[in-house]
Design a protein around this motif. Structure first.
Motif, PDB file in Angstrom:
ATOM      1  N   ASN A  63       0.824  -1.209   0.000  1.00  0.00           N
ATOM      2  CA  ASN A  63       0.000   0.000   0.000  1.00  0.00           C
ATOM      3  C   ASN A  63       0.859   1.261   0.000  1.00  0.00           C
ATOM      4  OD1 ASN A  63      -2.226  -1.663   0.004  1.00  0.00           O
ATOM      5  ND2 ASN A  63      -2.423  -1.618   2.214  1.00  0.00           N
ATOM      6  N   LEU A  64       1.919   1.214  -0.773  1.00  0.00           N
ATOM      7  CA  LEU A  64       2.889   2.298  -0.819  1.00  0.00           C
ATOM      8  C   LEU A  64       3.150   2.808  -2.232  1.00  0.00           C
ATOM      9  CD1 LEU A  64       5.196   3.876   0.729  1.00  0.00           C
ATOM     10  CD2 LEU A  64       6.680   2.009  -0.003  1.00  0.00           C
ATOM     11  N   PHE A  65       3.084   1.947  -3.219  1.00  0.00           N
ATOM     12  CA  PHE A  65       3.493   2.302  -4.572  1.00  0.00           C
ATOM     13  C   PHE A  65       2.781   3.553  -5.073  1.00  0.00           C
ATOM     14  CE2 PHE A  65       4.155   1.831  -9.138  1.00  0.00           C
ATOM     15  CZ  PHE A  65       5.470   1.400  -9.195  1.00  0.00           C
ATOM     16  N   HIS A  66       1.497   3.665  -4.780  1.00  0.00           N
ATOM     17  CA  HIS A  66       0.720   4.824  -5.245  1.00  0.00           C
ATOM     18  C   HIS A  66       1.180   6.129  -4.593  1.00  0.00           C
ATOM     19  CE1 HIS A  66      -1.335   4.042  -1.447  1.00  0.00           C
ATOM     20  NE2 HIS A  66      -1.752   5.297  -1.510  1.00  0.00           N
ATOM     21  N   GLU A  67       1.928   6.041  -3.487  1.00  0.00           N
ATOM     22  CA  GLU A  67       2.415   7.227  -2.783  1.00  0.00           C
ATOM     23  C   GLU A  67       3.781   7.699  -3.282  1.00  0.00           C
ATOM     24  OE1 GLU A  67       2.626   6.528   1.428  1.00  0.00           O
ATOM     25  OE2 GLU A  67       0.471   6.217   1.621  1.00  0.00           O
ATOM     26  N   LEU A  68       4.469   6.886  -4.037  1.00  0.00           N
ATOM     27  CA  LEU A  68       5.854   7.182  -4.403  1.00  0.00           C
ATOM     28  C   LEU A  68       5.962   8.394  -5.322  1.00  0.00           C
ATOM     29  CD1 LEU A  68       7.165   3.571  -5.114  1.00  0.00           C
ATOM     30  CD2 LEU A  68       7.517   4.956  -3.049  1.00  0.00           C
ATOM     31  N   PRO A  69       6.675   9.431  -4.890  1.00  0.00           N
ATOM     32  CA  PRO A  69       6.856  10.591  -5.764  1.00  0.00           C
ATOM     33  C   PRO A  69       7.914  10.346  -6.845  1.00  0.00           C
ATOM     34  CG  PRO A  69       7.899  11.003  -3.647  1.00  0.00           C
ATOM     35  CD  PRO A  69       7.200   9.658  -3.549  1.00  0.00           C
ATOM     36  N   ASP A  70       8.829   9.403  -6.599  1.00  0.00           N
ATOM     37  CA  ASP A  70       9.894   9.098  -7.555  1.00  0.00           C
ATOM     38  C   ASP A  70      10.029   7.580  -7.648  1.00  0.00           C
ATOM     39  OD1 ASP A  70      12.193   8.817  -9.086  1.00  0.00           O
ATOM     40  OD2 ASP A  70      13.308  10.380  -8.019  1.00  0.00           O
ATOM     41  N   VAL A  71       9.220   7.004  -8.521  1.00  0.00           N
ATOM     42  CA  VAL A  71       9.179   5.549  -8.667  1.00  0.00           C
ATOM     43  C   VAL A  71      10.542   5.002  -9.091  1.00  0.00           C
ATOM     44  CG1 VAL A  71       8.183   3.651 -10.005  1.00  0.00           C
ATOM     45  CG2 VAL A  71       6.700   5.456  -9.112  1.00  0.00           C
ATOM     46  N   ALA A 114       8.174  -7.271  -3.904  1.00  0.00           N
ATOM     47  CA  ALA A 114       6.738  -7.544  -3.857  1.00  0.00           C
ATOM     48  C   ALA A 114       6.001  -6.223  -3.677  1.00  0.00           C
ATOM     49  CB  ALA A 114       6.410  -8.484  -2.700  1.00  0.00           C
ATOM     50  N   ILE A 115       5.052  -5.974  -4.579  1.00  0.00           N
ATOM     51  CA  ILE A 115       4.253  -4.753  -4.526  1.00  0.00           C
ATOM     52  C   ILE A 115       2.801  -5.153  -4.329  1.00  0.00           C
ATOM     53  CG2 ILE A 115       3.475  -2.718  -5.803  1.00  0.00           C
ATOM     54  CD1 ILE A 115       6.178  -2.910  -7.353  1.00  0.00           C
ATOM     55  N   VAL A 116       2.221  -4.663  -3.241  1.00  0.00           N
ATOM     56  CA  VAL A 116       0.801  -4.862  -2.951  1.00  0.00           C
ATOM     57  C   VAL A 116       0.217  -3.462  -2.861  1.00  0.00           C
ATOM     58  CG1 VAL A 116      -0.879  -5.727  -1.267  1.00  0.00           C
ATOM     59  CG2 VAL A 116       1.290  -6.943  -1.612  1.00  0.00           C
ATOM     60  N   ASP A 117      -0.791  -3.174  -3.664  1.00  0.00           N
ATOM     61  CA  ASP A 117      -1.333  -1.817  -3.620  1.00  0.00           C
ATOM     62  C   ASP A 117      -2.813  -1.808  -3.965  1.00  0.00           C
ATOM     63  OD1 ASP A 117      -1.403   1.030  -3.436  1.00  0.00           O
ATOM     64  OD2 ASP A 117       0.658   1.101  -4.152  1.00  0.00           O
ATOM     65  N   TRP A 118      -3.371  -0.628  -3.849  1.00  0.00           N
ATOM     66  CA  TRP A 118      -4.805  -0.416  -4.039  1.00  0.00           C
ATOM     67  C   TRP A 118      -5.181  -0.493  -5.510  1.00  0.00           C
ATOM     68  CZ3 TRP A 118      -7.403  -0.265   0.373  1.00  0.00           C
ATOM     69  CH2 TRP A 118      -6.706   0.075   1.522  1.00  0.00           C
ATOM     70  N   ARG A 119      -6.283  -1.164  -5.787  1.00  0.00           N
ATOM     71  CA  ARG A 119      -6.776  -1.288  -7.155  1.00  0.00           C
ATOM     72  C   ARG A 119      -7.650  -0.084  -7.501  1.00  0.00           C
ATOM     73  NH1 ARG A 119      -9.571  -6.963  -7.079  1.00  0.00           N
ATOM     74  NH2 ARG A 119     -10.650  -5.921  -8.778  1.00  0.00           N
ATOM     75  N   PRO A 120      -7.442   0.495  -8.688  1.00  0.00           N
ATOM     76  CA  PRO A 120      -8.268   1.633  -9.071  1.00  0.00           C
ATOM     77  C   PRO A 120      -9.666   1.243  -9.530  1.00  0.00           C
ATOM     78  CG  PRO A 120      -6.624   1.196 -10.759  1.00  0.00           C
ATOM     79  CD  PRO A 120      -6.346   0.267  -9.608  1.00  0.00           C
ATOM     80  N   ASP A 121      -9.919  -0.047  -9.711  1.00  0.00           N
ATOM     81  CA  ASP A 121     -11.242  -0.490 -10.149  1.00  0.00           C
ATOM     82  C   ASP A 121     -12.139  -0.904  -8.983  1.00  0.00           C
ATOM     83  OD1 ASP A 121      -9.584  -2.704  -9.637  1.00  0.00           O
ATOM     84  OD2 ASP A 121     -10.764  -3.995 -10.961  1.00  0.00           O
TER      85      ASP A 121
END
Length: 174
Positions: free
Chosen positions: A113-121, A139-146
């Motif tokens: 739940n962090l990837f969407h927050e990254l200012p510099d991927v 491993a990336i676990v994040d929020w789905r936009p759908d």
């Protein structure tokens, strides 16, 4: 910090028992295929939602580095560690682009739940590559936009799986 960062003022939401229903840590741990003795870096550890299950999964011979950029989150996690000892969890003030960890020190890097927050991927992916051992995994676990909220960040902050895959590919990941 920027407006996409989850605020330490809302830390109580990270420990909401309902979270166990829609994001069971055991499912993530199983998918990671962790074994005793591994080293895991939990970037954006917050209050330790994943840090404790990760610590149990890697056992006493393993190590979990719990990294967060908010000292207040680490204070909350530190208080939990005093109650529920996990000697194989170390707390680190840092972020996804600057963990302060040594090179090649981890078997797995988890960004939950962090990837969407990254200012510099790109910088975050470079840092993960730097700290991962050969054959290490991100491993990336994040929020789905759908999926509508609540819970989670606004839909416009969420990143599609296709976008994550594009970012990974553009930065040399397979």
């Amino acid at each position: 910090m920027h407006d996409k960062v989850f605020s330490h003022r809302d830390a109580h939401k990270l420990d909401d028992p309902e979270r166990l229903a829609w994001l069971p840590p055991a499912d993530v741990i199983d998918a990671l295929g962790l074994t005793a003795g591994m080293t895991v870096v939990d970037i954006g550890a917050g209050t330790g939602y994943f840090a404790f299950p990760l610590a149990r999964a890697v056992g006493a011979a393993g190590k979990v580095w719990a990294i967060d950029l908010q000292p207040e989150m680490l204070d909350k996690l530190r208080a939990k560690l005093l109650k529920d000892a996990a000697p194989n969890v170390d707390l680190v003030l840092g972020d996804a682009t600057a963990t302060s960890l040594g090179s090649r020190c981890a078997d797995v890097v988890l960004m939950a739940n962090l990837f969407h927050e990254l200012p510099d991927v790109a910088a975050a992916l470079r840092e993960s590559a730097r700290i991962l051992r050969a054959k290490g995994r991100l491993a990336i676990v994040d929020w789905r936009p759908d999926v509508e909220r609540p819970p989670g960040p606004p839909i416009e902050h969420r990143v599609t799986l296709a976008r994550v895959a594009e970012e990974l590919s553009a930065n040399g990941w397979s």
